[in-house]
Design a protein around this motif. Structure first.
Motif, mmCIF file in Angstrom:
data_model
loop_
_atom_site.group_PDB
_atom_site.id
_atom_site.type_symbol
_atom_site.label_atom_id
_atom_site.label_comp_id
_atom_site.label_asym_id
_atom_site.label_seq_id
_atom_site.Cartn_x
_atom_site.Cartn_y
_atom_site.Cartn_z
ATOM 1 N N UNK A 1 0.868 -1.179 0.000
ATOM 2 C CA UNK A 1 0.000 0.000 0.000
ATOM 3 C C UNK A 1 0.907 1.232 0.000
ATOM 4 N N UNK A 2 0.884 2.003 -1.066
ATOM 5 C CA UNK A 2 1.820 3.105 -1.242
ATOM 6 C C UNK A 2 1.295 4.363 -0.562
ATOM 7 N N UNK A 3 2.041 4.896 0.397
ATOM 8 C CA UNK A 3 1.594 6.120 1.084
ATOM 9 C C UNK A 3 1.774 7.352 0.201
ATOM 10 N N UNK A 4 0.983 8.369 0.488
ATOM 11 C CA UNK A 4 1.092 9.639 -0.215
ATOM 12 C C UNK A 4 2.387 10.336 0.217
ATOM 13 N N UNK A 5 3.014 11.103 -0.688
ATOM 14 C CA UNK A 5 4.261 11.794 -0.352
ATOM 15 C C UNK A 5 4.049 12.768 0.813
ATOM 16 N N UNK B 1 13.202 4.400 -1.538
ATOM 17 C CA UNK B 1 11.992 3.727 -2.027
ATOM 18 C C UNK B 1 11.193 4.590 -3.000
ATOM 19 N N UNK B 2 11.710 5.801 -3.251
ATOM 20 C CA UNK B 2 11.058 6.671 -4.218
ATOM 21 C C UNK B 2 9.777 7.293 -3.709
ATOM 22 N N UNK B 3 9.608 7.333 -2.363
ATOM 23 C CA UNK B 3 8.370 7.867 -1.794
ATOM 24 C C UNK B 3 8.445 9.373 -1.570
ATOM 25 N N UNK B 4 9.700 9.904 -1.434
ATOM 26 C CA UNK B 4 9.892 11.355 -1.378
ATOM 27 C C UNK B 4 11.118 11.689 -2.206
ATOM 28 N N UNK B 5 11.313 12.992 -2.512
ATOM 29 C CA UNK B 5 12.493 13.439 -3.244
ATOM 30 C C UNK B 5 13.613 13.727 -2.260
#
Length: 693
Positions: free
Chosen positions: A633-637, A666-670
């Motif tokens: 489940x991918x969280x929002x940035x 994991x590419x979830x934030x910059x």
């Protein structure tokens, strides 16, 4: 004069002069009477006179000839003359056929079968009202028609859908002393079965047995099918067993009726038993047998089994019909297998089975569901080229498709085109148009559509009102939404639980919690009990409006009523408790969810991570973040950056850097150039519980 005619001297001046005189009709009638012993010559003379310019037979001359021919047993000619008389009686002098036929009855030795012939002719010509009047006059004069003629009349009335007239005539027939036959009862039983009136059907069945009539295979098949169509399967099976006991062997029609009934009412294992039994009795299943099972298998999603039966059907030499193909095409379309569906359509054409309106509409609906509107438009045009006129269902499928892809202008264009072709929208299509306009917030256009719908004689149903109510709430106009509820009550339109759910949810989202509570309390006044969705809407509204105590009471009340809270209800309670700093209560709710086997989704995890971080419980928040990522489940940035910022705010720099690197990896934030003072811009007022659908 008769001697001249007997000598075939048709051009004799005395004969020609007489036929041209004003007294010709009287003279012709007298000559016909003179020829009653020579019916063939009477008929020849009648036909000759008819060809003379300026001459027209009277109703009397027709009736005299009919009596002569009938007495001579020239029934074929007598019936033809009667048909001619009936069809032309409106232009003939003295046109009351029955009356003239009655007054001329003594031309020959009275034979009352001629009146039965008149009754039969009226029935054959479809002049049912005239036939009914004829029957009443026959009973008055006690010249009763034969049971066979009465059966023909009953059959015609039944086919014309004249249920009340059929029942009245049956009573009149029996009351007049005409003994019904098995065929009479079969017609009546068949008719009442079509109307679903199985009580009357059973009464007629018992009545015929009391009269000493033995029900035949048609009787049993009709009743078995009638009971089966309304789901009374036990009664169907009892009749099936009775017919076998009475020595009436079931045929393919019997088994097809049973197979169809059990397939329709989810009794497929039994349907297959009847199919096997039929084959064991050396009865060959026909196209209907196979097609019924194929259709049922398709509806159950058992495509492989359906294909197997399709192959078996062709293997035994049976050609699939449009119903067989349409069932398979529909199932493939619903499963998203459009390629397979169109391959079957091509096969239909190769087998010289024309695509009918049902097949075209099924394919059209399949394309529209997939959003392939260019292909759908092309198929729609192909229908016309194939000589198939698009009907309401075809237009509805295409309009619905355009609305789904947000092409409302094209949908409205098709709606207008359809109405110009005098195809009247039904409640489903009106509702679809309202839904489409609401989805684009075109509420003024909705008002116009609602007015047009009412002017066409169709009242809005609860679904349409609820759709419009929801749109008004989303448009910020709660007053109009409440007015719709009042309108429903004023018009006597059913207000459903779903309507109340939309109302309460809309009021809560507008912050009007007290109003929502008021309408929640009014539900029992309308014999409605709140369901899980209604409770959840109000619980969510209370949580969002800082009424966590009231929400908790409502949550407990729902459970006391043996209602199992769903994922949305638990998420609302988790979110509400966290907003009030009750993080332990929120965790307890999460644990209850797990005990109930309810998996957390994006919205539940988001509420937990966001709320726990707000409460300073960053370790717990990080644990749930890792858990949701682990479940795919991918969280929002924004959620990730909020948790990261909270770490920095609490001075957990090492943990913050570790978390930041992990989230970047994991590419979830910059990434960020200065992790110690992160350049993270975030709104503190974001409310992730609004993700609830």
């Amino acid at each position: 004069m008769t001697k001249i005619i007997q000598q075939d001297q048709w051009n004799d001046p005395r004969v020609v002069g007489s036929i041209q005189s004003s007294l010709a009709p009287i003279w012709v009638s007298r000559v016909l009477v003179e020829f009653k012993q020579d019916p063939k010559l009477a008929l020849k003379f009648f036909k000759w006179a008819k060809t003379r310019v300026g001459f027209r037979h009277t109703t009397e001359s027709y009736c005299i000839l009919v009596h002569i021919l009938f007495y001579a047993r020239m029934y074929f000619h007598a019936n033809n003359i009667l048909k001619e008389l009936v069809l032309s009686s409106w232009v003939l002098p003295g046109s009351d056929v029955f009356e003239i036929l009655w007054t001329t009855r003594n031309v020959c030795v009275p034979g009352f079968g001629v009146f039965d012939a008149l009754f039969s002719v009226l029935v054959e010509l479809g002049m049912l009202e005239a036939a009914g009047q004829c029957f009443l006059r026959m009973t008055k004069f006690r010249v009763l028609p034969k049971a066979r003629s009465c059966n023909a009349f009953l059959h015609r009335l039944s086919k014309a859908g004249e249920g009340d007239l059929s029942r009245d005539f049956f009573r009149d027939m029996v009351g007049a002393g005409i003994a019904p036959t098995v065929f009479t009862y079969n017609i009546m039983i068949g008719h009442v079965c079509k109307e679903g009136d199985m009580l009357t059907a059973r009464s007629l069945f018992e009545q015929m047995k009391k009269m000493g009539l033995t029900p035949d295979i048609v009787t049993y098949n009709t009743l078995i099918d009638g009971y089966g169509k309304i789901g009374l399967l036990d009664e169907s099976v009892c009749l099936f067993e009775e017919m076998k006991f009475m020595g009436c062997e079931p045929d393919v029609i019997t088994y097809n009726a049973l197979i169809n009934s059990f397939c329709k009412f989810k009794g497929m294992p039994r349907a297959f038993e009847f199919f096997r039994e039929m084959k064991d009795k050396d009865l060959k299943p026909n196209v209907i047998s196979y097609s019924t099972l194929i259709d049922a298998l398709c509806k159950e999603g058992m495509m492989q089994m359906a294909i197997k039966f399709f192959v078996d059907m062709t293997r035994v030499g049976l050609l699939p019909n449009e119903f067989t193909y349409s069932s398979l095409i529909d199932a493939n379309c619903k499963a998203g297998n459009l390629g397979e569906a169109f391959m079957l359509a091509d096969e239909m054409l190769q087998e010289h089975v024309d695509l009918n309106i049902v097949t075209f509409t099924t394919l059209l609906d399949g394309l529209c569901e997939e959003g392939m509107m260019n292909e759908a438009e092309e198929l729609f045009r192909a229908m016309g080229k194939a000589g198939v006129t698009p009907n309401l269902q075809a237009y509805t499928a295409l309009i619905h498709g355009h609305i789904k892809v947000r092409s409302m202008d094209k949908a409205m264009e098709l709606f207008s085109e359809m109405r110009e072709k005098d195809i009247k929208p039904d409640i489903l299509l009106w509702g679809t148009i309202v839904w489409g306009l609401c989805s684009e917030s075109k509420l003024e256009e909705c008002k116009v559509i609602m007015t047009e719908m009412k002017e066409s004689g169709i009242g809005a149903n609860p679904v349409i009102y609820t759709t419009l109510m929801d749109a008004y709430f989303k448009g910020g106009n709660h007053t109009e939404a409440i007015n719709l509820l009042e309108e429903m009550w004023d018009l006597g339109t059913e207000v459903t639980v779903v309507t109340f759910c939309a109302l309460i949810d809309g009021l809560c989202k507008r912050g009007l919690v007290q109003e929502a509570i008021y309408f929640f309390g009014r539900m029992p006044d309308h014999d409605l009990q709140p369901n899980v969705a209604v409770y959840t809407a109000l619980i969510d509204g209370l949580c969002k409006n800082n009424c966590i105590g009231d929400a908790k009471k409502l949550f407990d009340e729902m459970q006391d009523k043996n209602m199992i809270p769903d994922k949305i209800a638990y998420t609302a309670m988790i979110d509400g408790n966290l907003k009030h700093g009750n993080f332990q209560e929120a965790l307890n709710m999460r644990n209850k969810m797990m005990e109930m086997g309810i998996e957390l989704d994006l919205y539940a995890y988001t509420s937990l991570v966001w709320g726990l971080s707000q409460c300073g419980q960053v370790q717990q928040a990080r644990k749930f973040l890792a858990e949701m990522i682990g479940k795919g489940i991918i969280p929002d940035e924004t959620l990730c950056t909020r948790l990261l910022r909270k770490h920095y705010e609490l001075g957990n720099i090492d943990e913050a850097i570790e978390l930041q690197n992990e989230l970047v990896e994991k590419g979830l934030i910059h990434g960020n150039s200065n992790p110690a003072v992160p350049n993270i811009q975030i709104r503190d007022d974001l409310d992730f519980s609004n993700f609830r659908t």
